[in-house]
Design an enzyme around this catalytic site. Structure first.
Site, mmCIF file in Angstrom:
data_model
loop_
_atom_site.group_PDB
_atom_site.id
_atom_site.type_symbol
_atom_site.label_atom_id
_atom_site.label_comp_id
_atom_site.label_asym_id
_atom_site.label_seq_id
_atom_site.Cartn_x
_atom_site.Cartn_y
_atom_site.Cartn_z
ATOM 1 N N GLY A 42 -9.740 -3.163 14.065
ATOM 2 C CA GLY A 42 -7.811 -3.422 15.386
ATOM 3 C C GLY A 42 -7.316 -3.387 14.523
ATOM 4 N N GLY A 43 -7.112 -2.602 13.485
ATOM 5 C CA GLY A 43 -6.127 -2.762 12.320
ATOM 6 C C GLY A 43 -5.173 -1.566 13.095
ATOM 7 C CG ASN B 53 -4.796 -1.079 -2.587
ATOM 8 O OD1 ASN B 53 -4.570 -2.360 -3.030
ATOM 9 N ND2 ASN B 53 -5.387 -0.415 -2.578
ATOM 10 C CB THR B 54 -1.396 -4.337 -5.384
ATOM 11 O OG1 THR B 54 0.214 -4.560 -5.684
ATOM 12 C CG2 THR B 54 -1.830 -4.231 -7.572
ATOM 13 N NE ARG B 55 -7.688 -5.944 -2.461
ATOM 14 C CZ ARG B 55 -7.963 -4.757 -2.793
ATOM 15 N NH1 ARG B 55 -6.699 -3.616 -2.332
ATOM 16 N NH2 ARG B 55 -8.747 -4.774 -3.118
ATOM 17 C CB SER C 78 -0.773 -0.122 1.311
ATOM 18 O OG SER C 78 -1.393 1.276 1.244
ATOM 19 C CG HIS D 81 -4.224 5.107 -3.563
ATOM 20 N ND1 HIS D 81 -5.242 4.627 -3.871
ATOM 21 C CD2 HIS D 81 -4.051 4.832 -2.185
ATOM 22 C CE1 HIS D 81 -5.441 3.464 -2.893
ATOM 23 N NE2 HIS D 81 -4.593 3.477 -1.995
ATOM 24 C CG HIS E 72 -5.508 7.868 -17.337
ATOM 25 N ND1 HIS E 72 -6.771 7.072 -16.546
ATOM 26 C CD2 HIS E 72 -5.981 8.931 -16.042
ATOM 27 C CE1 HIS E 72 -7.055 7.474 -15.807
ATOM 28 N NE2 HIS E 72 -6.768 8.829 -16.044
ATOM 29 C CG HIS F 130 -19.152 15.645 1.332
ATOM 30 N ND1 HIS F 130 -18.158 14.070 1.073
ATOM 31 C CD2 HIS F 130 -18.669 16.173 1.605
ATOM 32 C CE1 HIS F 130 -17.321 15.035 1.584
ATOM 33 N NE2 HIS F 130 -17.086 15.830 1.749
#
Lengths: 288, 288
Positions: free
Chosen positions: B271-272, B122-124, B106, B120, B158, B188
């Site tokens: 709880g991370g 991330n890969t998982r 991340s 930003h 891109h 919003h």
């Protein structure tokens, strides 16, 4: 409900919130060394479903960007209309008749000087088929050294609210103090937002005049004590480390407002006035 | 599931996320004019229910507070264990067997110069009774002048992701671009977080090796293109107004992460590792 009587009550409450706004703004402006003043801006509530022509109430934002107070917002609003299906079930007294009226004042003050605590106060009256008051005030010292129950600012703030409560009911202060501590808590940090104050909701003792008088005293207590606390702090010397501590503490304030504050989330997700709701965000913030 | 085969796959994925971390950190450090480096910190996952002795995995945070990059976090983690009752029903393949494994990287980068975009990535890889990949990357230019689809930074960002996608499946880029635009949106404010990128989840084409190769290319694309974009922006002149615009744009980033980001809210409410999760917060922020 006696419609005429309740119309009078709504008018009395709305008049009071406006008077309280005027008194607080004047008091805060009196502490501004270079004459900074609040800027006022009116807004009209819009219903996403309607065509925009319907009168649904609105409010007045008052924003101060000063020297003593880096950012302060003192907002009043009077809104009315009909709850959506979703909210009928969530709001007391609205299930069978979705009409509502809500008037209130909402205050957030971020002083420039890290020695001066941030403070929040709001009070409101809500009418559905029931009618009640809610609100409170709480203090958030910026420096760890001031985040203790026996620091003078916190002692004085609580004393003012205790006196306001005790005038009406000796149960109020302990009950409403506990509710405040429970509400202004960040579970993910396992820490309180600040050093507390009082918080109450759905106050309907059966004596509207008494409940209104109490709500007025909650507002008066804030106008009496917070500017006094700010006054003795806003000219104290401070260094960059204290300013950084303040800005990081403000980060926690942001975390609370966006992750947990019911008013903020409710407002943002139901088409409230975004500018007004997010005017509570601190002016400058740091995360390490 | 063939346990031996999946153990190899987990190991391959974890090795890759670590390699990618090392490559990205080295590349970002190479752009630091005064030799600022990432600081690394390991953490162990703890289960609120357990006694703390169980091995539940953990991760390594890498934080950079530099001149070019005011704040950057490149985190890897490999966690495993058993889902709580609540999560069994929410996670694919976990309903009948609550064991899980998840590894990933991340990344969040906040450059100092307002001309340089925030990014930003991330890969998982997640394994329950099913196994899949997810992740993506997106760009958030700070200045309104750069928040257009035809600004060079966005065009190049891109293009890099499109090339990575097109190597694998011509449907990927349009699909994953659309998912990114949908996800990184602030209702919003009625505005996008940035100028997009790609976002994918539950990728399981039936060919694990192909899906892993794609996920590797998504990571490589970021390492190739983002530092190049940053490099041409981090030395440009800027004034205080641009810096203020940047800090206000970062406020929107905070609003997104705390109000809408599923990963942030999921992590904080289960709880991370709070320090790791909130390391994505921008370093200095303003709200008007």
């Amino acid at each position: 409900m006696d419609e005429k009587l309740w119309n009078q009550r709504k008018q009395s409450a709305a008049d009071w919130f406006r008077q309280l706004r005027d008194a607080l703004c004047a008091r805060l402006e009196s502490l501004e060394p270079e004459g900074a003043v609040f800027e006022r801006k009116a807004w009209q509530r819009k219903d996403h479903a309607g065509d925009g022509s319907e009168d649904l109430g609105g409010g007045e934002m008052s924003m101060l960007h000063g020297q003593a107070f880096e950012k302060a917002g003192v907002h009043i609003s009077t809104v009315y209309g009909v709850f959506s299906e979703e909210f009928r079930k969530q709001v007391a007294g609205a299930e069978d008749d979705p009409r509502f009226w809500a008037g209130g004042i909402s205050v957030i003050i971020h002083p420039t000087n890290p020695n001066a605590p941030t403070a929040h106060m709001n009070t409101r009256m809500v009418v559905t088929t029931k009618g009640w008051f809610g609100g409170g005030g709480d203090l958030t010292p910026m420096l760890d050294a001031a985040r203790t129950p026996d620091h003078q600012d916190t002692v004085d703030f609580h004393a003012a609210y205790k006196a306001a409560c005790d005038k009406h009911d000796s149960d109020y202060y302990p009950r409403f103090k506990e509710q405040c501590d429970k509400y202004f808590f960040l579970p993910h940090r396992n820490e309180t937002r600040g050093t507390g104050g009082i918080f109450y909701d759905h106050l309907d003792s059966g004596d509207w005049d008494a409940d209104f008088a109490f709500t007025q005293d909650v507002g008066r207590a804030f106008v009496d004590i917070y500017p006094e606390i700010a006054k003795r702090r806003i000219d104290l010397p401070y260094d960059e480390a204290m300013r950084h501590e303040q800005m990081q503490r403000r980060g926690r304030y942001v975390e609370f407002n966006l992750l947990y504050d019911r008013g903020t989330m409710f407002g943002l997700k139901t088409g409230g006035n975004v500018e007004s709701i997010l005017s509570s965000m601190p002016p400058t913030v740091m995360w390490k």
